[in-house]
Design a protein around this motif. Structure first.
Motif, PDB file in Angstrom:
ATOM      1  N   UNK A  95      60.760  45.822 139.952  1.00  0.00           N
ATOM      2  CA  UNK A  95      62.013  45.200 140.400  1.00  0.00           C
ATOM      3  C   UNK A  95      62.511  45.937 141.647  1.00  0.00           C
ATOM      4  N   UNK A  96      62.754  45.175 142.708  1.00  0.00           N
ATOM      5  CA  UNK A  96      63.284  45.768 143.956  1.00  0.00           C
ATOM      6  C   UNK A  96      64.668  45.233 144.310  1.00  0.00           C
ATOM      7  N   UNK A  97      64.977  44.025 143.885  1.00  0.00           N
ATOM      8  CA  UNK A  97      66.279  43.419 144.164  1.00  0.00           C
ATOM      9  C   UNK A  97      66.878  42.956 142.836  1.00  0.00           C
ATOM     10  N   UNK A  98      67.777  43.771 142.293  1.00  0.00           N
ATOM     11  CA  UNK A  98      68.326  43.475 140.975  1.00  0.00           C
ATOM     12  C   UNK A  98      69.139  42.190 140.970  1.00  0.00           C
ATOM     13  N   UNK A  99      69.909  41.936 142.013  1.00  0.00           N
ATOM     14  CA  UNK A  99      70.705  40.707 142.076  1.00  0.00           C
ATOM     15  C   UNK A  99      69.808  39.477 142.052  1.00  0.00           C
ATOM     16  N   UNK A 100      68.776  39.477 142.892  1.00  0.00           N
ATOM     17  CA  UNK A 100      67.862  38.332 142.946  1.00  0.00           C
ATOM     18  C   UNK A 100      67.111  38.177 141.628  1.00  0.00           C
ATOM     19  N   UNK A 101      66.745  39.296 141.044  1.00  0.00           N
ATOM     20  CA  UNK A 101      66.026  39.252 139.776  1.00  0.00           C
ATOM     21  C   UNK A 101      66.880  38.578 138.700  1.00  0.00           C
ATOM     22  N   UNK A 102      68.144  38.960 138.589  1.00  0.00           N
ATOM     23  CA  UNK A 102      69.009  38.404 137.546  1.00  0.00           C
ATOM     24  C   UNK A 102      69.304  36.932 137.820  1.00  0.00           C
ATOM     25  N   UNK A 103      69.495  36.567 139.081  1.00  0.00           N
ATOM     26  CA  UNK A 103      69.775  35.162 139.398  1.00  0.00           C
ATOM     27  C   UNK A 103      68.626  34.253 138.979  1.00  0.00           C
ATOM     28  N   UNK A 104      67.375  34.710 139.149  1.00  0.00           N
ATOM     29  CA  UNK A 104      66.221  33.857 138.875  1.00  0.00           C
ATOM     30  C   UNK A 104      65.667  34.010 137.464  1.00  0.00           C
ATOM     31  N   UNK A 105      65.895  35.161 136.839  1.00  0.00           N
ATOM     32  CA  UNK A 105      65.213  35.413 135.573  1.00  0.00           C
ATOM     33  C   UNK A 105      66.125  35.915 134.464  1.00  0.00           C
ATOM     34  N   UNK A 106      67.381  36.226 134.775  1.00  0.00           N
ATOM     35  CA  UNK A 106      68.213  36.858 133.771  1.00  0.00           C
ATOM     36  C   UNK A 106      67.878  38.329 133.664  1.00  0.00           C
ATOM     37  N   UNK A 107      68.187  38.904 132.535  1.00  0.00           N
ATOM     38  CA  UNK A 107      67.944  40.338 132.357  1.00  0.00           C
ATOM     39  C   UNK A 107      66.713  40.631 131.503  1.00  0.00           C
ATOM     40  N   UNK A 108      66.031  39.582 131.020  1.00  0.00           N
ATOM     41  CA  UNK A 108      64.857  39.760 130.171  1.00  0.00           C
ATOM     42  C   UNK A 108      63.599  39.741 131.043  1.00  0.00           C
ATOM     43  N   UNK A 109      62.821  40.815 130.984  1.00  0.00           N
ATOM     44  CA  UNK A 109      61.602  40.924 131.791  1.00  0.00           C
ATOM     45  C   UNK A 109      60.587  39.857 131.404  1.00  0.00           C
ATOM     46  N   UNK A 110      60.579  39.446 130.147  1.00  0.00           N
ATOM     47  CA  UNK A 110      59.607  38.445 129.709  1.00  0.00           C
ATOM     48  C   UNK A 110      59.792  37.115 130.426  1.00  0.00           C
TER      49      UNK A 110
END
Length: 299
Positions: A95-110
């Protein structure tokens, strides 16, 4: 007393509110602060941090370590010559961009892994279909991994992650092709074995024929040498007999008579009708044998 209890209760409430405003960020994590359901701040530096008490602000932690995604299942991929291969792969991502990660995937890595897996498989499909089996098994394996990683760069940015590495763990033929290859290898090994057996049999026949020829030659040479030795012996014996008979002609005549008797009376069942006064029985009658004629000269 009631006033003291009230103060104690108030102090506990204040402590609880104070503790709810503190949180610790580990160096292996991102801390995402939410304010009324919206991302307020992303904390990347480790240490003790402050925020407003709930429900005004909440904090969520994301793992910032490198993650590993393995191929979920082995699906056959067709090469440039229409051969079916099964490829097991893995990718390393972070993960490099936490905001983008949460917007597209939520907080679950799966969630991101479920979305990323078919994208990686599609990238491998596109790269493998350009190459032959030989390329995939030897010369261009590293190039395939590099090209797949290049294809995933833009897709990874949309997920708020970066692709650290792409690896091919195993390249194999699919089950039906593997069986046919094993059968072809088996038939090839049998053909080679039969060739070796036939070659060995031919060499064996050649060795046996050469041995028989050598045996015949050795036997013939031995017979020739034996005949030569026997001839030399007979010649020497004849010479000795001639020399001995020349010294005593009467003994020689007597010896020849005995030899004739031995040959004539060898079997008890033999019957001979002869005149007793014949020269054949001269030695038995005790009559002296006639002296041999003197030689008249050399021939």
């Amino acid at each position: 007393m009631n006033r003291i209890g009230f103060y104690v209760a108030g102090a506990l409430v204040v402590l609880m509110i104070l503790f709810s405003t503190l949180f610790i960020v580990d160096q292996r994590q991102f801390a995402v602060i939410y304010a009324l359901g919206e991302i307020k701040e992303v904390v990347t530096e480790p240490g003790l941090k402050f925020k407003l008490p709930p429900p005004f602000q909440n904090v969520v932690f994301l793992d910032r370590r490198i993650q590993t995604l393995d191929s979920p299942e082995t699906r056959p991929i067709f090469t440039a010559e229409k051969k079916s291969l099964v490829i097991d792969w893995l990718i390393k991502w972070q993960i490099t961009d936490a905001r983008q990660f949460i917007r597209n995937n939520g907080v679950d890595i799966r969630n991101v892994e479920n979305k990323l897996s078919p994208i990686v498989q599609a990238a491998f499909n596109e790269e493998v279909t350009k190459r032959t089996v030989r390329n995939m098994l030897s010369t261009e394996r590293d190039k395939v991994m590099q090209d797949v990683r290049g294809r995933l760069v833009d897709e990874a940015k949309a997920f708020g992650i970066s692709i650290v590495d792409v690896r091919i763990k195993r390249v194999d033929f699919s089950a039906n092709i593997t069986d046919s290859i094993y059968r072809r290898m088996e038939s090839e090994r049998k053909r080679v074995a039969n060739e070796l057996r036939s070659t060995g049999a031919a060499e064996g026949e050649k060795i046996r024929a050469d041995a028989d020829r050598q045996r015949e030659v050795i036997v013939a040479e031995a017979y020739r040498d034996a005949q030569k030795v026997q001839g030399d012996g007979d010649a020497k014996a004849s010479a000795i007999f001639a020399e001995s008979f020349g010294r005593d002609p009467q003994f020689a005549a007597f010896y020849r008579s005995l030899t004739a008797y031995r040959a004539a009376f060898r079997s008890k069942s033999d019957v001979m009708v002869m005149d007793p006064s014949s020269d054949f029985f001269r030695a038995m009658r005790g009559a002296p044998a006639p002296a041999p004629a003197a030689p008249t000269g050399k021939r």
